[in-house]
Enzyme design. Sequence first.
Site, PDB file in Angstrom:
ATOM      1  N   LYS A 118     -23.514 110.825  45.075  1.00 36.23           N
ATOM      2  CA  LYS A 118     -24.924 110.581  45.412  1.00 36.23           C
ATOM      3  C   LYS A 118     -25.258 111.070  46.816  1.00 36.23           C
ATOM      4  CE  LYS A 118     -26.074 107.100  42.133  1.00 36.23           C
ATOM      5  NZ  LYS A 118     -27.285 106.803  41.476  1.00 36.23           N
ATOM      6  N   LYS A 159     -23.325 113.621  34.444  1.00 35.12           N
ATOM      7  CA  LYS A 159     -23.827 112.447  33.726  1.00 35.12           C
ATOM      8  C   LYS A 159     -25.351 112.484  33.585  1.00 35.12           C
ATOM      9  CE  LYS A 159     -24.409 108.311  35.854  1.00 35.12           C
ATOM     10  NZ  LYS A 159     -25.610 107.721  35.296  1.00 35.12           N
ATOM     11  N   LYS A 190     -31.111 108.444  35.298  1.00 39.48           N
ATOM     12  CA  LYS A 190     -32.564 108.321  35.399  1.00 39.48           C
ATOM     13  C   LYS A 190     -33.095 108.963  36.661  1.00 39.48           C
ATOM     14  CE  LYS A 190     -32.030 103.430  35.628  1.00 39.48           C
ATOM     15  NZ  LYS A 190     -31.123 103.164  36.736  1.00 39.48           N
TER      16      LYS A 190
HETATM   17  P1  ATP Z   1     -29.297 106.234  38.859  1.00 42.70           P
HETATM   18  O1  ATP Z   1     -29.395 107.700  38.625  1.00 42.70           O
HETATM   19  O2  ATP Z   1     -30.430 105.705  39.684  1.00 42.70           O
HETATM   20  O3  ATP Z   1     -27.948 105.801  39.372  1.00 42.70           O
HETATM   21  P2  ATP Z   1     -28.494 105.523  36.171  1.00 42.70           P
HETATM   22  O4  ATP Z   1     -29.142 106.181  35.005  1.00 42.70           O
HETATM   23  O5  ATP Z   1     -27.121 105.960  36.559  1.00 42.70           O
HETATM   24  O6  ATP Z   1     -29.505 105.575  37.405  1.00 42.70           O
HETATM   25  P3  ATP Z   1     -27.820 102.742  36.651  1.00 42.70           P
HETATM   26  O7  ATP Z   1     -28.889 101.738  36.905  1.00 42.70           O
HETATM   27  O8  ATP Z   1     -27.057 103.276  37.808  1.00 42.70           O
HETATM   28  O9  ATP Z   1     -28.475 103.960  35.840  1.00 42.70           O
HETATM   29  O10 ATP Z   1     -26.776 102.149  35.610  1.00 42.70           O
HETATM   30  C1  ATP Z   1     -27.145 101.142  34.661  1.00 42.70           C
HETATM   31  C2  ATP Z   1     -26.111 101.067  33.549  1.00 42.70           C
HETATM   32  O11 ATP Z   1     -26.240 102.213  32.694  1.00 42.70           O
HETATM   33  C3  ATP Z   1     -24.654 101.064  34.036  1.00 42.70           C
HETATM   34  O12 ATP Z   1     -23.927 100.179  33.215  1.00 42.70           O
HETATM   35  C4  ATP Z   1     -24.207 102.480  33.815  1.00 42.70           C
HETATM   36  O13 ATP Z   1     -22.813 102.588  33.622  1.00 42.70           O
HETATM   37  C5  ATP Z   1     -24.972 102.833  32.548  1.00 42.70           C
HETATM   38  N1  ATP Z   1     -25.185 104.282  32.464  1.00 42.70           N
HETATM   39  C6  ATP Z   1     -25.935 105.034  33.319  1.00 42.70           C
HETATM   40  N2  ATP Z   1     -25.926 106.314  32.940  1.00 42.70           N
HETATM   41  C7  ATP Z   1     -25.114 106.380  31.838  1.00 42.70           C
HETATM   42  C8  ATP Z   1     -24.695 107.445  30.991  1.00 42.70           C
HETATM   43  N3  ATP Z   1     -25.088 108.682  31.227  1.00 42.70           N
HETATM   44  N4  ATP Z   1     -23.880 107.161  29.948  1.00 42.70           N
HETATM   45  C9  ATP Z   1     -23.477 105.889  29.706  1.00 42.70           C
HETATM   46  N5  ATP Z   1     -23.837 104.839  30.459  1.00 42.70           N
HETATM   47  C10 ATP Z   1     -24.646 105.076  31.516  1.00 42.70           C
HETATM   48 MG    MG Z   2     -26.221 105.121  38.294  1.00 40.37          MG
END
Ligand code: ATP
Ligand code: MG
Length: 342
Positions: free
Chosen positions: A117, A200, A203
């Site tokens: 990040k 990955k 969002k």
């Molecule tokens: P950001 O980009 O702001 O970090 P994010 O999409 O990674 O957002 P988080 O809020 O960090 O979302 O994570 C919330 C949950 O979703 C966590 O349990 C994380 O492991 C899961 N998660 C996030 N992205 C993925 C993905 N691509 N595949 C599977 N699980 C995911």
């Molecule tokens: Mg995340």
Amino acid sequence: MTETTFTPRVFSGIKPSGGLTLGNYLGAIKRFVGMQGQMETVYCVVDLHAITVWQDPKELANMTREVAAGYLAAGLDPSQSILFNQSQVAAHAELGWIFNCVARVGWMNRMTQFKDKAGSNAEKVSLGLYAYPSLMAADILLYHATHVPVGEDQKQHVELTRDIAAKFNHDFGVDFFPMTEPVIEGPAMRIMNLRDGTKKMSKSGESDMERINMTDDADKIAKKFKKAKTDPEPLPETLEGLDGRPEAKNLVEIYAALNDQSAEAVIGEYAGAGWGRFKPALADLAVEKLSPIADEMARLMADPAEIDRILSEGADKAREIANPILRDTYGIVGLLRGQNQF
Ligand code: ATP
Ligand code: MG
């Protein structure tokens, strides 16, 4: 010392740092729903984590409600699970500080998500982004949670949570915090970016085309899968045939997770199929599974006061568990606070 047995309890959370994605749904929310009713479940919208990077204040409030709406629309039931947003329960920040004093800088330096990040910008990111995993440990341990369903990307942070619990217990000579288990299982623990199968899906990713949002309509979903990066080969005859083909593997895994099948079963059905056949089938499946949730999210978002009420009631219930654990932590550490101040 006799080992304490901890009541089985699930804790997990999602940051309101942008709209929910298919990765959040398959890697987190769908599994949160699956654990509901099996043991006590506490699910949080972790807004204090979202502000580790800049968030527009008006957007943040709305995103917090949208993540809550996603939870509810996917089947979390406030009478069966505790649903709340983190900042309403001050004990998270308070235990987070104590854990900042337990965690070691060397441990934080090993966190790969921080490196990803912060990138080449590590000097300019917030101190909060660096300390984030220690607040995450507080989120989990404040409930003495024994199980944390997360995507694969969070595994290292749950391991750090165990290190913090172990060091706290050791330093203070107690058996107070449990060794929490990460629950990472199923075909969709790491959904990849649709434009780059080595990254990955997130969002907060740059382009909207790299992710499926839970609120995307049927046309958008079809368009995004159609444009998703693949290779020219058809689907293989066996699962091993997906090795070295990250984009193809990702689409098969998404299909499997959406349809509650194994990746093998999907390969069994689509062996030899070209993308012209598989991508539209995947888009149809995604629309079938996601559109009822998106409709329900829209209905819930039309009444923000009701979402706020649910979160505030959830916060009351969360405090009932968290405050006695914080009180005991203060006692163990030697921080003075009147018993009636918790
Ligand atoms: P950001 O980009 O702001 O970090 P994010 O999409 O990674 O957002 P988080 O809020 O960090 O979302 O994570 C919330 C949950 O979703 C966590 O349990 C994380 O492991 C899961 N998660 C996030 N992205 C993925 C993905 N691509 N595949 C599977 N699980 C995911
Ligand atoms: Mg995340």
